[in-house]
Design a protein around this motif. Sequence first.
Motif, PDB file in Angstrom:
ATOM      1  N   SER A  76     -19.654 -72.206  18.646  1.00 54.57           N
ATOM      2  CA  SER A  76     -18.299 -72.571  19.072  1.00 54.57           C
ATOM      3  C   SER A  76     -17.589 -71.375  19.690  1.00 54.57           C
ATOM      4  O   SER A  76     -17.664 -70.246  19.183  1.00 54.57           O
ATOM      5  CB  SER A  76     -17.492 -73.081  17.875  1.00 54.57           C
ATOM      6  N   GLY A  77     -16.880 -71.635  20.815  1.00 52.82           N
ATOM      7  CA  GLY A  77     -16.127 -70.575  21.466  1.00 52.82           C
ATOM      8  C   GLY A  77     -16.985 -69.556  22.174  1.00 52.82           C
ATOM      9  O   GLY A  77     -16.523 -68.440  22.442  1.00 52.82           O
ATOM     10  N   GLU A  78     -18.225 -69.908  22.515  1.00 53.47           N
ATOM     11  CA  GLU A  78     -19.137 -68.971  23.171  1.00 53.47           C
ATOM     12  C   GLU A  78     -19.720 -69.590  24.438  1.00 53.47           C
ATOM     13  O   GLU A  78     -19.875 -70.814  24.545  1.00 53.47           O
ATOM     14  CB  GLU A  78     -20.300 -68.585  22.243  1.00 53.47           C
ATOM     15  N   VAL A  79     -20.045 -68.718  25.405  1.00 53.47           N
ATOM     16  CA  VAL A  79     -20.892 -69.107  26.525  1.00 53.47           C
ATOM     17  C   VAL A  79     -22.312 -68.763  26.126  1.00 53.47           C
ATOM     18  O   VAL A  79     -22.598 -67.634  25.717  1.00 53.47           O
ATOM     19  CB  VAL A  79     -20.501 -68.356  27.814  1.00 53.47           C
ATOM     20  N   VAL A  80     -23.207 -69.742  26.212  1.00 49.70           N
ATOM     21  CA  VAL A  80     -24.593 -69.546  25.793  1.00 49.70           C
ATOM     22  C   VAL A  80     -25.485 -69.409  27.022  1.00 49.70           C
ATOM     23  O   VAL A  80     -25.418 -70.243  27.947  1.00 49.70           O
ATOM     24  CB  VAL A  80     -25.083 -70.720  24.920  1.00 49.70           C
ATOM     25  N   ALA A  81     -26.314 -68.371  27.046  1.00 51.73           N
ATOM     26  CA  ALA A  81     -27.258 -68.150  28.140  1.00 51.73           C
ATOM     27  C   ALA A  81     -28.674 -68.338  27.632  1.00 51.73           C
ATOM     28  O   ALA A  81     -29.078 -67.714  26.645  1.00 51.73           O
ATOM     29  CB  ALA A  81     -27.095 -66.747  28.715  1.00 51.73           C
ATOM     30  N   ALA A  82     -29.427 -69.210  28.288  1.00 52.09           N
ATOM     31  CA  ALA A  82     -30.832 -69.421  27.936  1.00 52.09           C
ATOM     32  C   ALA A  82     -31.675 -68.421  28.711  1.00 52.09           C
ATOM     33  O   ALA A  82     -31.832 -68.538  29.923  1.00 52.09           O
ATOM     34  CB  ALA A  82     -31.252 -70.841  28.280  1.00 52.09           C
ATOM     35  N   VAL A  83     -32.191 -67.428  28.009  1.00 48.54           N
ATOM     36  CA  VAL A  83     -32.937 -66.353  28.677  1.00 48.54           C
ATOM     37  C   VAL A  83     -34.263 -66.103  27.976  1.00 48.54           C
ATOM     38  O   VAL A  83     -34.418 -66.375  26.783  1.00 48.54           O
ATOM     39  CB  VAL A  83     -32.109 -65.048  28.730  1.00 48.54           C
ATOM     40  N   ASP A  84     -35.206 -65.581  28.737  1.00 43.45           N
ATOM     41  CA  ASP A  84     -36.495 -65.193  28.186  1.00 43.45           C
ATOM     42  C   ASP A  84     -36.265 -64.023  27.230  1.00 43.45           C
ATOM     43  O   ASP A  84     -35.698 -63.003  27.616  1.00 43.45           O
ATOM     44  CB  ASP A  84     -37.421 -64.759  29.330  1.00 43.45           C
TER      45      ASP A  84
ATOM     46  N   LEU B  48     -23.228 -73.895  28.679  1.00 48.01           N
ATOM     47  CA  LEU B  48     -24.609 -73.423  28.632  1.00 48.01           C
ATOM     48  C   LEU B  48     -25.018 -73.010  30.034  1.00 48.01           C
ATOM     49  O   LEU B  48     -24.777 -73.739  31.001  1.00 48.01           O
ATOM     50  CB  LEU B  48     -25.539 -74.522  28.115  1.00 48.01           C
ATOM     51  N   VAL B  49     -25.643 -71.842  30.163  1.00 47.25           N
ATOM     52  CA  VAL B  49     -26.125 -71.351  31.454  1.00 47.25           C
ATOM     53  C   VAL B  49     -27.643 -71.287  31.398  1.00 47.25           C
ATOM     54  O   VAL B  49     -28.212 -70.639  30.513  1.00 47.25           O
ATOM     55  CB  VAL B  49     -25.548 -69.959  31.790  1.00 47.25           C
ATOM     56  N   ILE B  50     -28.295 -71.968  32.342  1.00 48.10           N
ATOM     57  CA  ILE B  50     -29.753 -72.009  32.376  1.00 48.10           C
ATOM     58  C   ILE B  50     -30.242 -71.714  33.787  1.00 48.10           C
ATOM     59  O   ILE B  50     -29.480 -71.766  34.747  1.00 48.10           O
ATOM     60  CB  ILE B  50     -30.308 -73.374  31.920  1.00 48.10           C
ATOM     61  N   GLY B  51     -31.542 -71.426  33.910  1.00 46.58           N
ATOM     62  CA  GLY B  51     -32.158 -71.215  35.214  1.00 46.58           C
ATOM     63  C   GLY B  51     -32.707 -72.510  35.767  1.00 46.58           C
ATOM     64  O   GLY B  51     -32.965 -73.465  35.035  1.00 46.58           O
ATOM     65  N   SER B  52     -32.906 -72.543  37.069  1.00 45.73           N
ATOM     66  CA  SER B  52     -33.388 -73.761  37.714  1.00 45.73           C
ATOM     67  C   SER B  52     -34.880 -73.956  37.544  1.00 45.73           C
ATOM     68  O   SER B  52     -35.396 -75.044  37.768  1.00 45.73           O
ATOM     69  CB  SER B  52     -33.063 -73.735  39.215  1.00 45.73           C
ATOM     70  N   ARG B  53     -35.596 -72.913  37.155  1.00 45.23           N
ATOM     71  CA  ARG B  53     -37.042 -73.008  37.027  1.00 45.23           C
ATOM     72  C   ARG B  53     -37.495 -72.568  35.649  1.00 45.23           C
ATOM     73  O   ARG B  53     -36.886 -71.717  35.021  1.00 45.23           O
ATOM     74  CB  ARG B  53     -37.754 -72.121  38.059  1.00 45.23           C
TER      75      ARG B  53
END
Length: 325
Positions: free
Chosen positions: A178-186, A281-286
């Motif tokens: 909650s209250g966070e920007v989440v980045a999906a990263v390797d 949520l921030v993710i990559g396209s590939r």
Amino acid sequence: MSHTIIVGIDGSDNAECALQWAITHAQKTSAEIRIVSAYTVPGVNMSQADIVYPADFDDAVKKTVEDIAEAAAATVTKAGVPVSTTIVPGDASGVMVEHSKNAALAVVGARGRGGFAGRLLGSVALAMPAHSQCPTVVVPSTWPTRVMPTTPLPIDDPVRTSDRPSAEADGRSRPDFSGEVVAAVDPFETDTPVLRAAAAQAAIYGVPLRLVGVTATHILSPEWMPSEEHLIRMYDEAAKAFTASADSLKGDFPDLEVRFSIFDAPATEVLVSATYTADLLVIGSRGRGGFVSTVLGSTSQGVLSHAVCPVRVVRVNRRQPGRRR
């Protein structure tokens, strides 16, 4: 660089959700909004059906779309954000992709007016993350109301996290972002386009950045299962890489608080579960696997189909991977 946000508008409730998200973002970034609407006139095979449209049918369709765009523009103006409108004939996906060439960000709803009722993603929401020339934010159809699934995905606790243990955390049934920007990263890459885009987004909103990574040992061959010692070493290496990622951001984002969580579970399930609480949520396209022709990775498609918070998709070129440890 352009500071224009393009928003796809078709008169649907979901398009209104996307517009409201775009307005908030434009207010925080001093950007302008361009309303983009497309229309097509249904074609008829005269050999199969004797149907003749009125002479002014094209004009009537265009006028309906113009009214929808003007209403959306009035909403943006009322919010104090500069706005312009573009109304063109053609396929909505193609029109949005074309206009993304001169935009800083595209915002679309996850579902539009068209398509089959059972389809989880609309055609524009599927096409834009894959082909847009700028980052795309896909906004769920009920946002800002977060509609949880009947049976939320079961996610185990992270195997490594920067969070300090607390009694409150021990009492929760799942990770809370909650209250966070989440980045999906390797977890083994220290600098990627997704990491930078997510950091910029978190800094704009004045919230912490959460790095979420997946080690994926659960999909290893049953003929070779890593020993506990091997797992511990791998988890520790991933944690070190995330610490290095956080350090790499200090120069450009000195006031940004960076946290991380590493999971050993299916990536799509982890990321969809993250949308249950995250602001974005921030993710990559590939993804890593799949055919070269698969422009949008399977994980990205799965997340976009089931996310309950806005998802920002950043174009990632397979040939330019992030720096690895």
